[in-house]
Design a protein around this motif. Sequence first.
Motif, mmCIF file in Angstrom:
data_model
loop_
_atom_site.group_PDB
_atom_site.id
_atom_site.type_symbol
_atom_site.label_atom_id
_atom_site.label_comp_id
_atom_site.label_asym_id
_atom_site.label_seq_id
_atom_site.Cartn_x
_atom_site.Cartn_y
_atom_site.Cartn_z
ATOM 1 N N GLU A 55 0.776 -1.246 0.000
ATOM 2 C CA GLU A 55 0.000 0.000 0.000
ATOM 3 C C GLU A 55 0.800 1.284 0.000
ATOM 4 N N ASP A 56 1.489 1.552 1.083
ATOM 5 C CA ASP A 56 2.242 2.804 1.135
ATOM 6 C C ASP A 56 3.722 2.485 1.183
ATOM 7 N N LEU A 58 6.264 4.290 0.148
ATOM 8 C CA LEU A 58 7.153 5.402 0.512
ATOM 9 C C LEU A 58 6.968 5.880 1.946
ATOM 10 N N GLY A 59 5.807 5.700 2.482
ATOM 11 C CA GLY A 59 5.588 6.003 3.902
ATOM 12 C C GLY A 59 5.366 7.463 4.215
ATOM 13 N N LYS A 60 5.054 7.713 5.472
ATOM 14 C CA LYS A 60 4.733 9.065 5.937
ATOM 15 C C LYS A 60 5.969 9.956 5.991
ATOM 16 N N ASP A 61 7.128 9.353 6.229
ATOM 17 C CA ASP A 61 8.372 10.146 6.284
ATOM 18 C C ASP A 61 8.610 10.873 4.972
ATOM 19 N N PHE A 62 8.312 10.189 3.888
ATOM 20 C CA PHE A 62 8.486 10.776 2.564
ATOM 21 C C PHE A 62 7.562 11.991 2.404
ATOM 22 N N ASP A 63 6.321 11.821 2.848
ATOM 23 C CA ASP A 63 5.346 12.922 2.767
ATOM 24 C C ASP A 63 5.846 14.129 3.554
ATOM 25 N N HIS A 64 6.314 13.843 4.744
ATOM 26 C CA HIS A 64 6.771 14.906 5.651
ATOM 27 C C HIS A 64 7.935 15.682 5.033
ATOM 28 N N MET A 65 8.887 14.937 4.479
ATOM 29 C CA MET A 65 10.067 15.546 3.850
ATOM 30 C C MET A 65 9.648 16.416 2.661
ATOM 31 N N LEU A 66 8.722 15.916 1.885
ATOM 32 C CA LEU A 66 8.264 16.636 0.686
ATOM 33 C C LEU A 66 7.547 17.933 1.074
ATOM 34 N N LEU B 13 -0.520 10.285 -5.544
ATOM 35 C CA LEU B 13 0.032 9.579 -6.709
ATOM 36 C C LEU B 13 1.424 9.013 -6.432
ATOM 37 N N LYS B 14 1.975 9.320 -5.278
ATOM 38 C CA LYS B 14 3.388 9.016 -5.032
ATOM 39 C C LYS B 14 3.742 7.538 -5.211
ATOM 40 N N ASN B 15 2.915 6.631 -4.699
ATOM 41 C CA ASN B 15 3.265 5.201 -4.768
ATOM 42 C C ASN B 15 3.182 4.671 -6.186
ATOM 43 N N LYS B 16 2.190 5.130 -6.904
ATOM 44 C CA LYS B 16 2.034 4.715 -8.295
ATOM 45 C C LYS B 16 3.246 5.185 -9.113
#
Lengths: 173, 173
Positions: A55-56, A58-66, B13-16
């Motif tokens: 499912e995820d 890249l994870g939440k860390d990636f979101d936070h960094m972005l 869209l990040k995971n895709k």
Amino acid sequence: MESHMLDKLTEKYWQGEVSDAELQQLKEGLQKAKLSPDQLALKEYLAFLDQPKEEDVLGKDFDHMLLQKISKRKKREIIPLNWRNMAAAFLLLCGLGYGINWSLNQNVETITEQPQPAKKTLEGNLAFNEVRDALLLLSENLNQGLEHSRLLGEFHKTKEVLELTKDQKDESN
Amino acid sequence: MSQEEFIEHILPLKNKVYRFVLSYLHREAEAKDVVQEVLLTAWEKIKDPNSIKSLDAWCMTLARNKSLNLLKKKGRNYLDISDQYNLISRDANPLKQTENQESFQKIKAIISTLPQQQQEVIRLRDMEGYSYKEIAQILKLEMNHVKVLLFRARKRVKEELIRENDYGISHAR
């Protein structure tokens, strides 16, 4: 679902022509026990496609960094730098540079015009000297002519004296 | 666009995008960097997310271009998709789970032997669910060409699966 219908939908799927609704019917039809090799292959392939992906990844860390990077970029965005602005700035600089260069060249030309009176004086001196020399030469020749005339006069006088002396000698004899 | 719009429209869209990029680069760290670049570019370039017909396709097109450029820069070739799809068999029966996992590996291996364009099309269509129009936009191809590529890819998958099921021999290796 009837066999011929299932065969038809199976063929349509492999040719890439099946609609979403037909695909759903196909999946239901493939659940029956007896299937052709084509249908077995399709069932296996559809099972592969239907399994959920992680499912995820890249994870939440990636979101936070972005999101942090976006916040930083927003703060830095005072003048939007796009290619149009940069091109316009470049043209303006070029224009200014050209204008300054042209103005400097004009000043240089004005300075280079100033020494002309001195040049004229030099030429005048040269001309004067040449004329003087020519006049001197002329005057020398003029003086020569007068001297020659004087000498000629002296010659005639001497000649008359010699003729007179000869006549007097002849009379005495 | 605003941060809220980014979180709502682009971040999902990040995971895709990651799976797609990983299929090219085959290196997680590089793929994460490219995904970051793609999403940040989307944030910078797209003022209104509603103005773009397919944000998915927009991001995937950019992701593909960046991935191919990076491969070219590093002197690497397009690689197979074996690893980035961590498919999880959710079957309760452990034996069935094992069988499914083997089947998935077999199908992944078959797909990895397809030519690059066929792999791209089968992945975008069958695994990620894009329409023919979106795939044509992402890969910069005519829609008919996309359909032909998908037909050839699926036909090859079918033939290999039938062969393996009939003889139990992997011709994909």
